[in-house]
Motif scaffolding. Structure first.
Motif, PDB file in Angstrom:
ATOM      1  N   ILE A   6      40.740  42.240  24.843  1.00  0.00           N
ATOM      2  CA  ILE A   6      41.459  42.070  23.997  1.00  0.00           C
ATOM      3  C   ILE A   6      42.201  43.072  23.575  1.00  0.00           C
ATOM      4  CG2 ILE A   6      39.769  43.014  22.365  1.00  0.00           C
ATOM      5  CD1 ILE A   6      42.381  40.288  21.356  1.00  0.00           C
ATOM      6  N   VAL A   7      41.862  44.531  23.694  1.00  0.00           N
ATOM      7  CA  VAL A   7      42.534  45.565  23.639  1.00  0.00           C
ATOM      8  C   VAL A   7      42.183  46.714  24.585  1.00  0.00           C
ATOM      9  CG1 VAL A   7      43.423  45.326  21.280  1.00  0.00           C
ATOM     10  CG2 VAL A   7      41.235  46.770  21.922  1.00  0.00           C
ATOM     11  N   GLU A   8      42.760  47.814  24.714  1.00  0.00           N
ATOM     12  CA  GLU A   8      42.363  48.949  25.394  1.00  0.00           C
ATOM     13  C   GLU A   8      41.914  50.121  24.625  1.00  0.00           C
ATOM     14  OE1 GLU A   8      44.426  49.671  29.647  1.00  0.00           O
ATOM     15  OE2 GLU A   8      46.085  49.386  27.959  1.00  0.00           O
TER      16      GLU A   8
ATOM     17  N   GLY B 293      45.806  43.077  21.471  1.00  0.00           N
ATOM     18  CA  GLY B 293      45.281  42.652  19.931  1.00  0.00           C
ATOM     19  C   GLY B 293      46.190  41.532  19.565  1.00  0.00           C
ATOM     20  N   ASP B 294      46.574  40.866  20.404  1.00  0.00           N
ATOM     21  CA  ASP B 294      47.596  39.749  19.944  1.00  0.00           C
ATOM     22  C   ASP B 294      46.989  38.317  20.201  1.00  0.00           C
ATOM     23  OD1 ASP B 294      50.124  37.484  20.611  1.00  0.00           O
ATOM     24  OD2 ASP B 294      50.601  39.060  19.152  1.00  0.00           O
ATOM     25  N   ALA B 295      46.693  37.646  19.308  1.00  0.00           N
ATOM     26  CA  ALA B 295      46.096  36.243  19.561  1.00  0.00           C
ATOM     27  C   ALA B 295      46.565  35.431  20.438  1.00  0.00           C
ATOM     28  CB  ALA B 295      45.495  35.592  17.911  1.00  0.00           C
ATOM     29  N   THR B 296      47.896  35.418  20.149  1.00  0.00           N
ATOM     30  CA  THR B 296      48.582  34.473  20.898  1.00  0.00           C
ATOM     31  C   THR B 296      48.475  34.716  22.353  1.00  0.00           C
ATOM     32  OG1 THR B 296      50.279  33.974  19.255  1.00  0.00           O
ATOM     33  CG2 THR B 296      50.936  33.423  21.458  1.00  0.00           C
ATOM     34  N   ASN B 297      48.705  35.910  22.754  1.00  0.00           N
ATOM     35  CA  ASN B 297      48.548  36.494  24.089  1.00  0.00           C
ATOM     36  C   ASN B 297      47.154  36.285  24.768  1.00  0.00           C
ATOM     37  OD1 ASN B 297      50.929  37.735  23.978  1.00  0.00           O
ATOM     38  ND2 ASN B 297      50.494  39.889  23.662  1.00  0.00           N
ATOM     39  N   ASN B 298      46.176  36.577  23.823  1.00  0.00           N
ATOM     40  CA  ASN B 298      44.666  36.383  24.404  1.00  0.00           C
ATOM     41  C   ASN B 298      44.552  34.807  24.550  1.00  0.00           C
ATOM     42  OD1 ASN B 298      42.034  37.520  24.341  1.00  0.00           O
ATOM     43  ND2 ASN B 298      41.602  36.146  22.405  1.00  0.00           N
ATOM     44  N   LEU B 299      45.119  34.095  23.687  1.00  0.00           N
ATOM     45  CA  LEU B 299      44.759  32.489  24.244  1.00  0.00           C
ATOM     46  C   LEU B 299      45.758  32.019  25.438  1.00  0.00           C
ATOM     47  CD1 LEU B 299      43.411  29.815  23.732  1.00  0.00           C
ATOM     48  CD2 LEU B 299      45.247  29.335  21.952  1.00  0.00           C
ATOM     49  N   SER B 300      46.856  32.830  25.656  1.00  0.00           N
ATOM     50  CA  SER B 300      47.493  32.392  26.887  1.00  0.00           C
ATOM     51  C   SER B 300      46.936  33.003  28.038  1.00  0.00           C
ATOM     52  CB  SER B 300      49.123  33.103  26.662  1.00  0.00           C
ATOM     53  OG  SER B 300      49.843  32.707  25.702  1.00  0.00           O
ATOM     54  N   ILE B 301      46.246  34.170  27.872  1.00  0.00           N
ATOM     55  CA  ILE B 301      45.634  34.816  29.063  1.00  0.00           C
ATOM     56  C   ILE B 301      44.614  33.752  29.616  1.00  0.00           C
ATOM     57  CG2 ILE B 301      44.080  36.607  30.104  1.00  0.00           C
ATOM     58  CD1 ILE B 301      45.819  38.453  28.148  1.00  0.00           C
ATOM     59  N   ALA B 302      43.877  33.230  28.712  1.00  0.00           N
ATOM     60  CA  ALA B 302      42.713  32.399  28.814  1.00  0.00           C
ATOM     61  C   ALA B 302      43.180  31.023  29.540  1.00  0.00           C
ATOM     62  CB  ALA B 302      42.047  31.952  27.725  1.00  0.00           C
ATOM     63  N   GLN B 303      44.240  30.675  29.154  1.00  0.00           N
ATOM     64  CA  GLN B 303      44.666  29.373  29.558  1.00  0.00           C
ATOM     65  C   GLN B 303      45.430  29.609  31.106  1.00  0.00           C
ATOM     66  OE1 GLN B 303      47.773  28.562  26.560  1.00  0.00           O
ATOM     67  NE2 GLN B 303      46.252  27.260  25.604  1.00  0.00           N
ATOM     68  N   LYS B 304      45.971  30.751  31.264  1.00  0.00           N
ATOM     69  CA  LYS B 304      46.274  30.961  32.575  1.00  0.00           C
ATOM     70  C   LYS B 304      45.421  31.072  33.567  1.00  0.00           C
ATOM     71  CE  LYS B 304      48.131  35.228  35.035  1.00  0.00           C
ATOM     72  NZ  LYS B 304      48.729  36.463  35.256  1.00  0.00           N
ATOM     73  N   PHE B 305      44.348  31.832  33.349  1.00  0.00           N
ATOM     74  CA  PHE B 305      43.031  31.783  34.169  1.00  0.00           C
ATOM     75  C   PHE B 305      42.672  30.615  34.486  1.00  0.00           C
ATOM     76  CE2 PHE B 305      41.765  36.305  33.002  1.00  0.00           C
ATOM     77  CZ  PHE B 305      42.842  36.910  33.830  1.00  0.00           C
ATOM     78  N   ALA B 306      42.519  29.547  33.395  1.00  0.00           N
ATOM     79  CA  ALA B 306      42.132  28.226  33.656  1.00  0.00           C
ATOM     80  C   ALA B 306      42.935  27.546  34.761  1.00  0.00           C
ATOM     81  CB  ALA B 306      42.061  27.419  32.280  1.00  0.00           C
ATOM     82  N   THR B 307      44.351  27.687  34.468  1.00  0.00           N
ATOM     83  CA  THR B 307      45.275  26.958  35.458  1.00  0.00           C
ATOM     84  C   THR B 307      45.247  27.519  36.917  1.00  0.00           C
ATOM     85  OG1 THR B 307      46.693  26.667  33.617  1.00  0.00           O
ATOM     86  CG2 THR B 307      47.712  26.488  36.008  1.00  0.00           C
ATOM     87  N   ASN B 308      44.864  28.760  36.858  1.00  0.00           N
ATOM     88  CA  ASN B 308      45.034  29.602  38.599  1.00  0.00           C
ATOM     89  C   ASN B 308      43.353  29.414  39.116  1.00  0.00           C
ATOM     90  OD1 ASN B 308      47.390  30.624  37.722  1.00  0.00           O
ATOM     91  ND2 ASN B 308      46.804  32.620  37.426  1.00  0.00           N
TER      92      ASN B 308
END
Length: 345
Positions: A52-54, A89-104
């Motif tokens: 989520i953040v560093e 810390g961005d909720a939209t980025n957070n969900l996009s990352i998860a969706q990217k991993f699902a696709t990959n």
């Protein structure tokens, strides 16, 4: 003449059979080496890490996870490919990352901190997911139970059942003039809600009031900390990713106004908080990495791997922070530290 012709034919048949046998060996050798006689490529294990953040605690957990993989034969640029994504810390980025991993189609996903784990669990259904640095896996609805998580998600929690209670007891006993403790937190984080509630309950039993300053992002942390000046005798920062990622703002306020600063983990003590009961997040990440090995190498399923918890807890004190925050460190305080390496000079 006839006998010579027969002998010649037999010799030709023999040579042909010998050639076929040799060719058979070559074919066999080529198959074991891979198509076209080339060695088979190593299987590359693909792992996605969403964070989520560093900040030092979460980074240490990630480093411990990767170290455990390396110690068990999974090495980057050899047989391991790691894709680290930070959501800032961005909720939209957070969900996009998860969706990217699902696709990959990763072989395994590590989610660091509650928001990242929730997004991963929501988006990824057919890949093993491990989490770490999660305050309340049940409350976050990541697992069905701690012993039998079910589905494709398990991991490690950073909640030691006695950590917050012990820290609040420390404040009450060693800072007896404390009447009000200020708490800066983003209560939009489920993990933060759990920590704040536990702190409030402990302080209430000790007869100490709480003043809360809420934030929704890192840019609000400094102002929130400053809003507590003159109203509190001490400040407590829980395991809150939004606030901890901007901890320096709180440290500056505490030092400028000589307010004792108590924090939720040892890494924040190293950064400038005065005291915490905690453990090493690197070790927590390492434990999570061993779970990954069990899944990748031994075929275990996340559903059958119990959620792990820290098994160590110690008081950590920062002597430099004490001086900057106007704290007189007593021998009684130092005696509470079991491992003297946790007295940071």
């Amino acid at each position: 003449m006839k006998s010579k012709m027969v002998l010649s034919a037999l010799l030709s048949i023999s040579l042909m059979a010998s050639g076929c046998a040799a060719g058979g060996k070559e074919a066999s050798s080529g198959a074991s080496a891979g198509q076209g006689g080339k060695p088979e490529a190593k299987k590359i294990v693909k792992i996605g890490i969403t964070q989520i953040v560093e900040h030092p605690s979460l980074d240490a957990a990630r480093q411990g996870f990767i170290a455990a993989l390396k110690d068990n034969g999974y090495v980057e640029k050899d047989n391991l490919e790691i894709d680290v994504q930070i959501a800032q810390g961005d909720a939209t980025n957070n969900l996009s990352i998860a969706q990217k991993f699902a696709t990959n189609k990763k072989d395994l996903v590590l989610a660091i901190a509650t928001p990242s784990a929730q997004a991963a669990a929501q988006a990824i259904k057919d890949t093993p997911i491990l989490f770490t640095a999660i305050t309340d896996p049940l409350g976050a609805k990541l697992v069905q139970s701690l012993e039998k998580p079910g589905a494709n998600v398990t991991g490690t929690s950073d909640t030691h059942p006695e950590a917050i209670t012990k820290l609040m007891d420390f404040i009450a006993k060693d800072f007896p003039k404390t009447k009000t403790v200020g708490i800066v937190a983003n209560e939009g984080e489920q993990n933060s809600l759990v920590n704040v509630k536990k702190a409030e309950e402990s302080l209430s039993k000790l007869g100490i009031k709480v003043a809360k300053a809420s934030v929704s992002n890192g840019s609000e942390v400094k102002q929130a900390a400053e809003s507590l000046v003159g109203r509190v005798d001490a400040i407590y920062i829980p395991k809150d990713n939004t606030v901890v990622s901007s901890l320096e703002s709180v440290i500056q306020t505490a030092e400028k106004n000589k307010i004792p600063l108590f924090v939720g983990e040892k890494d924040s003590v190293k950064r400038g908080g005065f005291a915490s009961y905690g453990f090493d997040y690197y070790d927590l990440g390492y434990t999570t990495g061993k779970m990954a090995v069990d899944i990748l190498k031994n075929g275990k399923k996340p559903a059958d791997i119990p959620v792990g918890f820290p098994d160590t807890l110690d008081l950590a004190l920062n002597m430099k922070a004490a001086k900057s925050e106007g704290i007189d460190v007593t021998q009684s305080m130092k005696d509470k530290v079991k491992d003297k390496k946790n007295i940071i000079e």
